[in-house]
Design a protein around this motif. Structure first.
Motif, PDB file in Angstrom:
ATOM      1  N   PRO A  78       0.823  -1.197   0.110  1.00 37.10           N
ATOM      2  CA  PRO A  78      -0.077  -0.158   0.145  1.00 37.10           C
ATOM      3  C   PRO A  78       0.915   1.201   0.047  1.00 37.10           C
ATOM      4  O   PRO A  78       0.334   2.297  -0.511  1.00 37.10           O
ATOM      5  CB  PRO A  78      -0.669  -0.063   1.343  1.00 37.10           C
ATOM      6  N   THR A  79       1.952   1.183   0.539  1.00 39.10           N
ATOM      7  CA  THR A  79       3.129   2.537   0.312  1.00 39.10           C
ATOM      8  C   THR A  79       3.116   2.960  -0.925  1.00 39.10           C
ATOM      9  O   THR A  79       3.064   4.195  -1.309  1.00 39.10           O
ATOM     10  CB  THR A  79       4.025   1.958   1.195  1.00 39.10           C
ATOM     11  N   GLY A  80       3.333   2.058  -1.749  1.00 41.00           N
ATOM     12  CA  GLY A  80       3.283   2.451  -3.094  1.00 41.00           C
ATOM     13  C   GLY A  80       2.095   2.540  -3.915  1.00 41.00           C
ATOM     14  O   GLY A  80       1.995   3.612  -4.795  1.00 41.00           O
ATOM     15  N   THR A  81       1.177   1.625  -3.662  1.00 39.31           N
ATOM     16  CA  THR A  81      -0.156   1.754  -4.510  1.00 39.31           C
ATOM     17  C   THR A  81      -1.107   2.612  -4.121  1.00 39.31           C
ATOM     18  O   THR A  81      -1.764   3.473  -4.879  1.00 39.31           O
ATOM     19  CB  THR A  81      -0.949   0.384  -4.282  1.00 39.31           C
ATOM     20  N   CYS A  82      -1.032   3.076  -2.911  1.00 37.94           N
ATOM     21  CA  CYS A  82      -2.186   4.058  -2.246  1.00 37.94           C
ATOM     22  C   CYS A  82      -1.342   5.401  -2.158  1.00 37.94           C
ATOM     23  O   CYS A  82      -2.318   6.395  -2.512  1.00 37.94           O
ATOM     24  CB  CYS A  82      -2.557   3.658  -0.817  1.00 37.94           C
ATOM     25  N   GLY A  83      -0.043   5.274  -2.021  1.00 35.58           N
ATOM     26  CA  GLY A  83       0.651   6.779  -1.935  1.00 35.58           C
ATOM     27  C   GLY A  83       0.432   7.595  -3.050  1.00 35.58           C
ATOM     28  O   GLY A  83       0.437   9.008  -3.010  1.00 35.58           O
ATOM     29  N   VAL A  84       0.419   7.014  -4.232  1.00 31.44           N
ATOM     30  CA  VAL A  84       0.283   7.700  -5.550  1.00 31.44           C
ATOM     31  C   VAL A  84      -0.800   8.597  -5.384  1.00 31.44           C
ATOM     32  O   VAL A  84      -1.038   9.788  -6.041  1.00 31.44           O
ATOM     33  CB  VAL A  84       0.501   6.599  -6.789  1.00 31.44           C
ATOM     34  N   PHE A  85      -2.019   8.095  -5.006  1.00 31.47           N
ATOM     35  CA  PHE A  85      -3.237   8.943  -5.004  1.00 31.47           C
ATOM     36  C   PHE A  85      -3.185  10.127  -4.253  1.00 31.47           C
ATOM     37  O   PHE A  85      -3.592  11.339  -4.599  1.00 31.47           O
ATOM     38  CB  PHE A  85      -4.365   8.118  -4.556  1.00 31.47           C
ATOM     39  N   GLY A  86      -2.670  10.060  -3.034  1.00 31.03           N
ATOM     40  CA  GLY A  86      -2.359  11.177  -1.923  1.00 31.03           C
ATOM     41  C   GLY A  86      -1.325  12.173  -2.739  1.00 31.03           C
ATOM     42  O   GLY A  86      -1.705  13.507  -2.463  1.00 31.03           O
ATOM     43  N   ALA A  87      -0.285  11.625  -3.101  1.00 27.15           N
ATOM     44  CA  ALA A  87       0.583  12.306  -3.872  1.00 27.15           C
ATOM     45  C   ALA A  87       0.072  13.397  -4.889  1.00 27.15           C
ATOM     46  O   ALA A  87       0.274  14.671  -5.143  1.00 27.15           O
ATOM     47  CB  ALA A  87       1.988  11.864  -4.109  1.00 27.15           C
ATOM     48  N   THR A  88      -0.875  12.646  -5.929  1.00 28.54           N
ATOM     49  CA  THR A  88      -1.336  13.108  -6.933  1.00 28.54           C
ATOM     50  C   THR A  88      -2.336  14.364  -6.727  1.00 28.54           C
ATOM     51  O   THR A  88      -2.299  15.450  -7.224  1.00 28.54           O
ATOM     52  CB  THR A  88      -2.121  12.316  -7.787  1.00 28.54           C
ATOM     53  N   ALA A  89      -3.087  14.073  -5.704  1.00 30.43           N
ATOM     54  CA  ALA A  89      -4.168  15.166  -5.206  1.00 30.43           C
ATOM     55  C   ALA A  89      -3.421  16.270  -4.624  1.00 30.43           C
ATOM     56  O   ALA A  89      -3.744  17.605  -5.021  1.00 30.43           O
ATOM     57  CB  ALA A  89      -5.145  14.402  -4.069  1.00 30.43           C
ATOM     58  N   LEU A  90      -2.382  16.129  -3.876  1.00 30.07           N
ATOM     59  CA  LEU A  90      -1.720  17.369  -3.269  1.00 30.07           C
ATOM     60  C   LEU A  90      -0.725  18.015  -4.229  1.00 30.07           C
ATOM     61  O   LEU A  90      -0.497  19.329  -4.246  1.00 30.07           O
ATOM     62  CB  LEU A  90      -0.801  16.972  -2.078  1.00 30.07           C
ATOM     63  N   VAL A  91      -0.135  17.562  -5.141  1.00 26.30           N
ATOM     64  CA  VAL A  91       0.608  18.148  -6.369  1.00 26.30           C
ATOM     65  C   VAL A  91      -0.249  19.029  -6.968  1.00 26.30           C
ATOM     66  O   VAL A  91      -0.137  20.229  -7.325  1.00 26.30           O
ATOM     67  CB  VAL A  91       1.546  16.986  -7.192  1.00 26.30           C
ATOM     68  N   SER A  92      -1.491  18.367  -7.385  1.00 29.97           N
ATOM     69  CA  SER A  92      -2.477  19.342  -8.246  1.00 29.97           C
ATOM     70  C   SER A  92      -2.830  20.563  -7.378  1.00 29.97           C
ATOM     71  O   SER A  92      -3.233  21.741  -7.915  1.00 29.97           O
ATOM     72  CB  SER A  92      -3.553  18.111  -8.456  1.00 29.97           C
TER      73      SER A  92
END
Length: 458
Positions: free
Chosen positions: A155-169
């Motif tokens: 989950p560190t990789g699979t879920c982390g991408v969604f949180g990172a995407t939201a905050l970068v945007s």
């Protein structure tokens, strides 16, 4: 309303003034903790120079965002790839128990890179960090994390991408629709195979790095109008059904914006797998209280939740004979022996023991250690990470039981302890640079991202 739409609206709508004081203070500690880990992953682990050299070859820009360990500048997507990878390299980065996820290495590193790219304020940076933690941890809980592990996903990789995407945007000023599309795009970039466990491979370390890099790709595509998948999280062929055997979809948005999972993220006091921390706490405490001579120890029996046994206690002969830093990090017998012989488990001690020949007394103690699961511990896990240690020394039996590990909100790390961890993980940085990071972080709502990082550059 789809889950990704709810995430997008949450990301756009959340402001600094919405954040409780305790959430802000903890987010600041989590920020410093990840900076420390990103520096330490380069300073202490053999993969650090490899990651940096490879990233330097791939990067084509000498401006944009800071590589925390060296101070050099790179394009944001490559700086965050290096920072995210190195921040998780020690397995010492902060951890959310209920989601079994190290979200910080993707959340904080992507937030720093995007904040630098966009000259964001300290208030904006802190808000973005909370957005990332709230989304990543909830999505990990929705994965019903052990059922995701059973499928071979981290989950560190699979879920982390969604949180990172939201905050970068968010830090780029994206609209709700753009963030919704970016999240849809990253349904095709979520990754994190757990096959690394077979041979102690370095893949696990790279999972947050890949997640953060993917976040910048998705955010950029969406900003140009690229159409991402709808219902990417809950759809028939969406993320949760593809990455979890028994997903709990309601957890993905439960309490979003009302309760704060950021407060549940624990800062790790030891550079070993979190499943070993209760054992270390118990045995260091026992050794100090009883003034135990390690030579008097006749047996060590460790009880953990089943998943912990699978990770740090099985196969037992392999766990009793770790041959690398990674194997030592994921060995309950090693953790027990280190705690009893040294009554500590800091980074410098861990590396000195691993890099030299493991002492004979530690090897003897590892050979005496057994690890097994217990139903009463399973009943509490993963909401709690309990453990029990039973030790016989000089014919006397000692038992310790605990439910709250150091670093969790019930037993938090102080600012002094967080600052000490930064010092521990940054042996080549001077006192002034370290102190500046801590001082600026503690007052970040009144400072800038440049203030935070300027002492680490150059």
């Amino acid at each position: 309303m789809s889950i990704q739409r709810q995430y997008a609206e949450f990301a756009v709508g959340l402001s600094f003034d919405d954040l409780p004081v305790e959430v802000v203070d903890h987010a600041k500690k989590l920020l410093v903790d990840i900076i420390a880990n990103a520096i330490g992953g380069y300073a202490w682990m053999e993969s650090g120079e490899v990651v940096l050299e490879a990233t330097e070859r791939l990067n084509r820009d000498n401006d944009g965002a800071t590589v925390l360990a060296t101070g050099e500048r790179m394009a944001p997507e490559w700086a965050t790839f290096a920072n995210g990878t190195m921040a998780h390299s020690l397995d010492y980065d902060n951890h959310h128990a209920k989601g079994v996820i190290h979200a910080g290495s993707s959340v904080v590193t992507s937030a720093l890179a995007a904040a630098e790219e966009n000259a964001a304020s300290g208030r904006d940076l802190l808000t973005a960090i909370v957005v990332g933690y709230e989304i990543s941890t909830r999505l990990a809980m929705a994965c019903n994390p052990f059922s995701s592990h059973e499928m071979g996903f981290h989950p560190t990789g699979t879920c982390g991408v969604f949180g990172a995407t939201a905050l970068v945007s968010k830090l780029r000023g994206a609209s709700v629709e753009e963030i919704e599309n970016a999240l849809g795009i990253n349904g095709s970039q979520a990754s994190g195979s757990m096959q690394y466990d077979l041979n102690g491979a370095w893949n696990k370390r790279s999972h947050p790095g890949f997640a953060t890099h993917s976040a910048f790709i998705a955010a950029t595509l969406a900003s140009e109008g690229f159409l991402g998948s709808a219902e990417v999280i809950e759809g028939e062929d969406g993320f949760l059904r593809g990455y979890s055997l028994r997903p709990k979809m309601e957890r993905a948005t439960e309490g979003l914006g009302e309760s704060w999972e950021t407060l549940e993220v624990a800062i790790k006091p030891f550079p070993l797998c979190r499943y070993t921390h209760m054992t270390i706490d118990q045995l260091v405490g026992l050794a100090n209280e009883e003034n135990l001579d390690p030579a008097s120890v006749e047996s060590i029996h460790i009880e953990l939740p089943t998943y912990g046994v699978n990770l740090v206690g099985s196969p037992i002969e392999q766990k009793r004979n770790p041959t690398s830093a990674v194997e030592a990090q994921f060995s309950a017998p090693f953790a027990a022996a280190l705690a009893l012989t040294h009554r500590a488990a800091g980074m410098d001690l861990f590396r000195s023991v691993v890099d030299a020949r493991v002492p004979d007394e530690m090897r003897r103690l590892m050979s005496l250690t057994t690890v097994e699961s217990a139903s009463d511990l399973d009943a509490l896990h993963p909401e709690l990470w309990p453990g029990r240690a039973t030790l016989i020394a000089a014919g006397k039996e000692h038992t310790r039981y605990g439910e709250h590990i150091k670093g969790e909100k019930e037993n938090p790390m102080s600012w002094d302890e967080v600052a000490a961890k930064l010092t521990e993980l940054s042996p080549k940085h001077g006192h002034a640079a370290r102190q500046s990071v801590v001082d600026v972080a503690r007052n970040l709502e009144n400072r800038t991202v440049d203030d935070l990082l300027q002492r680490l550059r150059g």
